[in-house]
Design a protein around this motif. Structure first.
Motif, mmCIF file in Angstrom:
data_model
loop_
_atom_site.group_PDB
_atom_site.id
_atom_site.type_symbol
_atom_site.label_atom_id
_atom_site.label_comp_id
_atom_site.label_asym_id
_atom_site.label_seq_id
_atom_site.Cartn_x
_atom_site.Cartn_y
_atom_site.Cartn_z
ATOM 1 N N PHE A 1 0.847 -1.195 0.000
ATOM 2 C CA PHE A 1 0.000 0.000 0.000
ATOM 3 C C PHE A 1 0.879 1.241 0.000
ATOM 4 N N THR A 2 0.774 2.034 -1.050
ATOM 5 C CA THR A 2 1.572 3.254 -1.156
ATOM 6 C C THR A 2 0.709 4.507 -1.082
ATOM 7 N N GLY A 3 -0.594 4.332 -0.902
ATOM 8 C CA GLY A 3 -1.478 5.486 -0.849
ATOM 9 C C GLY A 3 -1.834 5.953 -2.246
ATOM 10 N N GLN A 4 -3.050 6.427 -2.401
ATOM 11 C CA GLN A 4 -3.510 6.869 -3.710
ATOM 12 C C GLN A 4 -3.223 8.366 -3.843
ATOM 13 N N LYS A 5 -2.134 8.700 -4.555
ATOM 14 C CA LYS A 5 -1.707 10.095 -4.654
ATOM 15 C C LYS A 5 -1.954 10.688 -6.040
ATOM 16 N N GLY A 6 -2.566 9.938 -6.929
ATOM 17 C CA GLY A 6 -2.774 10.431 -8.288
ATOM 18 C C GLY A 6 -4.002 11.317 -8.403
ATOM 19 N N GLU B 1 -10.624 3.903 6.774
ATOM 20 C CA GLU B 1 -10.048 2.801 5.997
ATOM 21 C C GLU B 1 -8.605 3.111 5.614
ATOM 22 N N TYR B 2 -8.361 4.357 5.256
ATOM 23 C CA TYR B 2 -7.005 4.762 4.858
ATOM 24 C C TYR B 2 -6.038 4.592 6.026
ATOM 25 N N LEU B 3 -6.468 5.016 7.207
ATOM 26 C CA LEU B 3 -5.636 4.861 8.391
ATOM 27 C C LEU B 3 -5.349 3.390 8.662
ATOM 28 N N GLN B 4 -6.348 2.530 8.513
ATOM 29 C CA GLN B 4 -6.148 1.099 8.720
ATOM 30 C C GLN B 4 -5.100 0.552 7.762
ATOM 31 N N ARG B 5 -5.201 0.943 6.492
ATOM 32 C CA ARG B 5 -4.268 0.427 5.493
ATOM 33 C C ARG B 5 -2.844 0.935 5.746
ATOM 34 N N VAL B 6 -2.725 2.189 6.156
ATOM 35 C CA VAL B 6 -1.402 2.730 6.491
ATOM 36 C C VAL B 6 -0.810 1.974 7.670
#
Length: 327
Positions: free
Chosen positions: A209-214, A265-270
């Motif tokens: 998981f690199t985060g969705q930065k696009g 959800e983002y925090l969980q994935r990070v």
């Protein structure tokens, strides 16, 4: 005898999925014939050009035939594509039209890895589930919003359309198709010869998981940076909205639109991604890792970790940490 077409797109730069498909089905045919049966498939490579160079001319593929010479086929395999997906699709509009025509004429289609971009370009995946390499998920969602992308799935199977995850997991899709068109015994034989684990269903353990930065939403990017910089801290959506002086409802809407995840959800994935790296490389035991990424409840940590990776923390550590020892 049925007909199998392995397409060779112009601008292609992935040799392994074409060779792999060719070898697996020829091996399945050989084994099937050794049992006294007739070969199931005639296997052909077909494309738009007589010669396709790959890896700056290091390798060359010469398809057996042009797609226009194939009026009827039963199964089509689309290999992985060059990473410039938009260019690949522009180079292969005639092939995309042919794929749609063949499917409507009764053929089944399987896409390998990022070959899903070409399959989706036909419109045949609209409203259906699909998998592809997790690394291409963001771009795929942006280009094909009508497709239900399921990157945790190794294989999807809907109405004669098959897709699979990334890289060499395509071998699992091929075994799946061998079992369908031949039988279980032949699929097991091929799995043993090729030394590929059969019945693997998820690519979640392999996802990074690199985060969705696009995206261009600067407020959301700042919120992402804050979350990623402090994974041990429990940020609520309300707190994040207040920090950036926007309403909670507007913040949630913008965050989901930009990343595809809710802030929670983002925090969980990070957190899980940080935990994975600790389990792979660090000397901390699982309890220490749990606390380091902001969890205080072992059950909640295990459940969240397994939901995202498909493995428990213990299973993940045992698989990826050479000197695994859990206290």
């Amino acid at each position: 005898m049925l007909h199998l077409t392995i397409v060779v797109p112009d601008g292609q730069n992935n040799l392994s999925s074409m060779i792999g498909s060719f070898k697996v089905f020829n091996r399945a045919n050989e084994y099937w014939e050794s049992l006294g049966n007739k070969a199931v498939f005639k296997v052909q490579l077909a494309g738009l050009s007589q010669r396709v160079e790959l890896y700056d001319g290091l390798f060359v593929v010469q398809p057996h035939t042009h797609i226009s010479a194939i009026t009827k086929t039963n199964l089509i395999i689309i290999p992985a594509l060059n990473r410039d997906y938009i260019k690949s699709l522009k180079l292969n509009t005639a092939l995309i039209d042919w794929l749609k025509e063949q499917y409507l004429g009764g053929a089944e289609i399987a896409s390998i890895c990022t070959g899903a971009f070409m399959l989706a370009a036909t419109g045949l995946l609209d409203g259906k589930n699909c998998s592809t390499h997790w690394i291409a998920a963001g771009q795929f969602k942006g280009m094909f919003p009508k497709v239900h992308l399921q990157t945790e799935q190794l294989i999807t199977d809907e109405q004669g359309i098959y897709t699979n995850g990334g890289a060499f997991s395509f071998l699992n899709l091929l075994l799946y198709l061998v079992e369908k068109y031949y039988d279980r015994k032949t699929a097991i034989y091929c799995s043993k010869i090729l030394q590929v684990d059969i019945d693997r269903h998820s690519q979640s353990p392999f996802t990074i998981f690199t985060g969705q930065k696009g995206h261009d939403d600067q407020v959301v990017k700042k919120a992402q940076a804050l979350i990623e910089g402090h994974p041990q801290q429990l940020f609520s959506a309300a707190e994040l909205a207040e920090r950036f002086s926007i309403s909670r409802r507007n913040f949630d809407r913008r965050f989901i639109k930009a990343t595809g995840n809710t802030p929670a959800e983002y925090l969980q994935r990070v957190r899980v991604e940080v935990a994975k790296k600790e389990l792979e490389n660090g000397a901390k035991n699982i309890t220490e890792v749990m606390y380091a990424v902001g969890y205080a409840d072992q059950k909640a940590f295990r459940q969240t970790f397994k939901k995202i990776t498909g493995l428990s923390p213990l299973e993940y550590r045992s698989r990826y940490h050479k000197d695994a020892s859990v206290l």
